[in-house]
Scaffold this active site. Sequence first.
Site, PDB file in Angstrom:
ATOM      1  N   PRO A 197      11.432  87.326  59.868  1.00  0.00           N
ATOM      2  CG  PRO A 197      10.143  85.961  61.271  1.00  0.00           C
ATOM      3  CD  PRO A 197      11.506  86.079  60.661  1.00  0.00           C
ATOM      4  CB  ALA A 229       2.134  89.703  60.838  1.00  0.00           C
ATOM      5  CG  ASP A 230       7.019  87.627  56.498  1.00  0.00           C
ATOM      6  OD1 ASP A 230       6.370  87.669  55.441  1.00  0.00           O
ATOM      7  OD2 ASP A 230       8.008  86.889  56.658  1.00  0.00           O
ATOM      8  CB  THR A 231       4.057  83.441  58.925  1.00  0.00           C
ATOM      9  OG1 THR A 231       3.137  84.234  59.692  1.00  0.00           O
ATOM     10  CG2 THR A 231       4.191  82.071  59.574  1.00  0.00           C
ATOM     11  N   GLY A 255       6.773  87.166  62.712  1.00  0.00           N
ATOM     12  CA  GLY A 255       7.273  88.451  63.174  1.00  0.00           C
ATOM     13  C   GLY A 255       6.150  89.469  63.082  1.00  0.00           C
TER      14      GLY A 255
END
Length: 196
Positions: free
Chosen positions: A46, A76-78, A113
């Site tokens: 992420p 952001a990335d999940t 992330g």
Amino acid sequence: MQQEVILASQSPRRKQLLEWAEVPFKVVVQSTDESYPEGMAIAEVPVHIARNKALAVKAQLWGGAAVEAPAPVLAADTVVVLGKKIIGKPASREEAIETLTDLAGQRHEVITGVVLLYGEKEIAFYDVTQVEFHFLTQQEIAFYVDKYKPYDKAGAYAIQEWIGVTGIKSISGDFYNVMGLPVSRVVKALKELEIL
């Protein structure tokens, strides 16, 4: 002196969390490749995707990934992880039902992330929350998928919706991380960069 943050995400949950934290922001999104190198450590995935999102928006706004960012860019990335497997967004009703059937009665991890670019600086980190579901019946899963249509959500669920309210047995870690942004750590990073 508060500076407006560029949020490189169209997620309504991330927008809501920044609003709740009273962080001034505007949304700018650029479509990016969400693939990642084979063999990359799961927790880094992420962060890698978030970095690509942030760099794409920086390039769109200021004409190049190498240019210093005059305003802070936050991406952001999940991902949802069950065992050693990353579970992405479901492509269909069947896939959503299958995903939730796999998660039911199990403990999984939600990893977000975060990448923040400002000037020539980059702050990158990830946050991990452990989530455990109660056993869910097929009727409960089908009801949730048909009513809430969780096709834009990693792991096929949103913790703040019905399935989270009624189906989650325990959470260890940051609740807001599961919503899509470990917002207290983001605020801390913005303060470190003297943006807030």
